[in-house]
Design an enzyme around this catalytic site. Structure first.
Site, PDB file in Angstrom:
ATOM      1  CE1 TYR A 185      18.471  24.451  24.895  1.00 22.13           C
ATOM      2  CE2 TYR A 185      17.131  23.596  23.017  1.00 22.13           C
ATOM      3  CZ  TYR A 185      18.099  23.591  23.831  1.00 22.13           C
ATOM      4  OH  TYR A 185      18.983  22.460  23.990  1.00 22.13           O
TER       5      TYR A 185
ATOM      6  CG  ASP B 288      17.386  28.311  15.686  1.00 16.38           C
ATOM      7  OD1 ASP B 288      16.767  27.649  15.077  1.00 16.38           O
ATOM      8  OD2 ASP B 288      17.452  28.280  17.130  1.00 16.38           O
TER       9      ASP B 288
ATOM     10  CE  LYS C 153      13.055  21.032  17.979  1.00 12.61           C
ATOM     11  NZ  LYS C 153      13.671  20.280  18.920  1.00 12.61           N
TER      12      LYS C 153
HETATM   13  C1  LIG Z   1      14.744  26.882  18.178  1.00 15.58           C
HETATM   14  C2  LIG Z   1      15.456  25.780  18.344  1.00 15.58           C
HETATM   15  N1  LIG Z   1      16.790  25.764  18.029  1.00 15.58           N
HETATM   16  C3  LIG Z   1      17.587  24.737  18.161  1.00 15.58           C
HETATM   17  C4  LIG Z   1      17.332  23.639  18.855  1.00 15.58           C
HETATM   18  C5  LIG Z   1      18.147  22.787  19.066  1.00 15.58           C
HETATM   19  O1  LIG Z   1      18.104  21.528  18.276  1.00 15.58           O
HETATM   20  P1  LIG Z   1      18.490  20.058  18.713  1.00 15.58           P
HETATM   21  O2  LIG Z   1      17.803  19.589  19.899  1.00 15.58           O
HETATM   22  O3  LIG Z   1      18.383  19.271  17.370  1.00 15.58           O
HETATM   23  O4  LIG Z   1      20.090  20.333  18.851  1.00 15.58           O
HETATM   24  C6  LIG Z   1      15.924  23.648  19.349  1.00 15.58           C
HETATM   25  C7  LIG Z   1      15.375  22.494  20.014  1.00 15.58           C
HETATM   26  O5  LIG Z   1      14.517  22.462  20.458  1.00 15.58           O
HETATM   27  C8  LIG Z   1      15.300  24.810  19.161  1.00 15.58           C
HETATM   28  O6  LIG Z   1      13.904  24.528  19.558  1.00 15.58           O
END
Ligand SMILES: Cc1ncc(COP(=O)(O)O)c(C=O)c1O
Length: 461
Positions: free
Chosen positions: A166, A271, A299
């Site tokens: 994700y 990421d 986060k």
């Molecule tokens: C690895 C990863 N990238 C991106 C995101 C997206 O972040 P946001 O919810 O702040 O848009 C998440 C959210 O859980 C994530 O776990």
């Protein structure tokens, strides 16, 4: 990590215990039930995000301090959810609260640069070994902009991602996550499956999924894309998968991905929205010493406020600095979020804090594994830094296919109920992990293990 010899579990007993624990949670949360009845008349599904939904009703929270949260019924729990890993600082940390309070009185938003944004970029540069930074407001924005930068830098449209990962809720990456196992296709050539409605098929087809922990398949797939005349701009991946519980990279995997992407002219994006700032001061880049071309954070960055960031090499960031890519956003580098991030990075997430998190993690992993071994449960404890989980599976999980094939969904659901009824606030969802904070104590970890022990004993009695 190893899968121990397991006891044959009685499925009827799991169902009975689930019903009992569900009833107990319902009975202790009438305030949440009432709040849900009110909320659903205005908020779709009674929640602000689909990831906050829960049957028969969500547990509405009122406040949090340190490692504790209280729901609207006054139930106090030790927080291991921590906003999907956004709060390794613990709730209402005095240093962050003070920084935000000071900033509040100086004005909260100008859409003009402030010194705090400079200081945060400097600290991120030091931690993540990336010379250029920009800010955004969420993980979604960070991965969206990083992919656009990679596309502009390479002049290519196709992207490669890891099956099951994700990366936020924009169209480019809402592909091949949480999809029915029987539709994923052949491992060498996975299907690009849309995650929910509203995503154009033509956009989904630009995103090519490949399995985690398998550099040879990634290489073959990229070579195939080159032959088909659609070479990829980037590989976007979590260096350790955090959305299938925790799946660690096997030795040599990240190095192999780095080598092959460099050789094939593909931008590598780590990421680190979940791993960054949680598994080490400099995230996976520090832990494994593999340096991508771009890194995304969010986060934990904002210390409880909305902030995201993209870091990168000078070479890749040239498209931003030259103005070829419009990397923009009214709230980018918001002063309140930057003040919180600065206090978090310089006063809270210090070298001592990471030592504390590592020692708590070791205690928690060891405690859970000991329960698993003694009761012969099908599973193992796995984690790194502030993040970890018990994976209920008779086989080690190394990628999405092994996760879908082996995860014991009923046990994962039951464990969540046991936690919630024993003062352990855990992340809902079968794919989620715990997040420890600087405010957690060894006793907090022992309480988690005690709840798990109760479940194990009931299951094997
Ligand atoms: C690895 C990863 N990238 C991106 C995101 C997206 O972040 P946001 O919810 O702040 O848009 C998440 C959210 O859980 C994530 O776990």
């Amino acid at each position: 990590m190893s899968a121990p010899a397991t006891a044959e579990l009685d499925r009827a007993r799991i169902a009975d215990l689930t019903e009992r624990e569900q009833r107990r949670l319902d009975e202790s949360t009438p305030g949440s039930k009432a709040m849900f009845e009110r909320a659903r008349n205005a908020l779709a599904g009674g929640v602000a995000s689909a990831y906050q939904e829960r049957q028969p009703w969500p547990i509405y929270l009122e406040r949090g301090v340190g490692s504790r949260v209280w729901d609207v019924d006054g139930n106090e729990r030790i927080d291991f959810h921590n906003a999907f890993g956004s709060m390794p600082q613990g709730h209402a940390h005095p240093a962050i609260t003070e920084a935000v309070r000071t900033r509040l009185e100086l004005g909260t938003h100008f859409a003009a640069p402030t010194e705090d944004a400079v200081a945060v970029a400097e600290e991120l540069m030091r931690r993540f070994r990336m010379p250029r930074w920009r800010f955004v407001n969420s993980g979604t924005e960070a991965t969206m902009d990083a992919i656009r930068i990679a596309r502009a830098a390479t002049g290519r449209d196709t992207i490669v991602k890891i099956f099951g990962s994700y990366h936020g809720h924009h169209d480019y990456v809402m592909v091949s996550i949480g999809v029915p196992y029987d539709q994923i296709g052949d491992r060498q050539n996975y299907v690009s499956l849309r995650y929910g409605a509203g995503i154009p098929q033509s956009v989904a087809e630009l995103t090519i999924p490949v399995p985690f922990n398998d550099a040879a398949t990634m290489e073959r797939r990229i070579e195939q894309l080159v032959e088909e005349g659609r070479p990829p701009a980037c590989v976007i991946m979590e260096p350790a998968m955090m959305n299938l519980g925790v799946v660690l990279p096997e030795p040599g995997y990240l190095e192999a991905v780095r080598e092959l992407t460099k050789r094939l002219g593909v931008v590598l994006i780590f990421d680190e929205v979940k791993t960054g700032l949680c598994i080490a001061a400099g995230g996976a880049i520090e832990r494994w010493g593999v340096i991508p071309d771009l890194v995304t954070l969010a986060k934990a960055l904002g210390g409880g406020l909305s902030a995201g960031a993209i870091g990168g090499t000078e070479e890749v960031f040239d498209v931003v600095e030259s103005g070829k890519v419009y990397q923009v956003g009214t709230f980018n580098g918001n002063p309140l979020a930057m003040a919180a991030a600065r206090a978090s990075l310089t006063e809270v997430l210090t070298p001592d804090a990471y030592e504390h998190l590592d020692s708590l993690e070791e205690r928690l992993l060891h405690g859970c594994q000991e329960v698993i071994d003694r009761h012969g449960l099908p599973g193992y404890a796995v984690g790194i830094g502030a993040k970890g989980c018990v994976t209920f599976s008779p086989e080690p999980i190394v990628d999405y296919e092994s996760f879908k094939a082996h995860q014991d969904v009923a046990l994962a659901d039951l464990a969540w109920l046991y936690n919630m009824n024993r003062r352990v606030y855990m992340t809902p969802g079968r794919e989620e992990e715990w997040t420890l904070t600087v405010a957690h104590t060894p006793e907090d970890c022992d309480a988690f293990v005690a709840a798990f022990e109760e479940m194990a004993a009931d299951l094997t009695a």
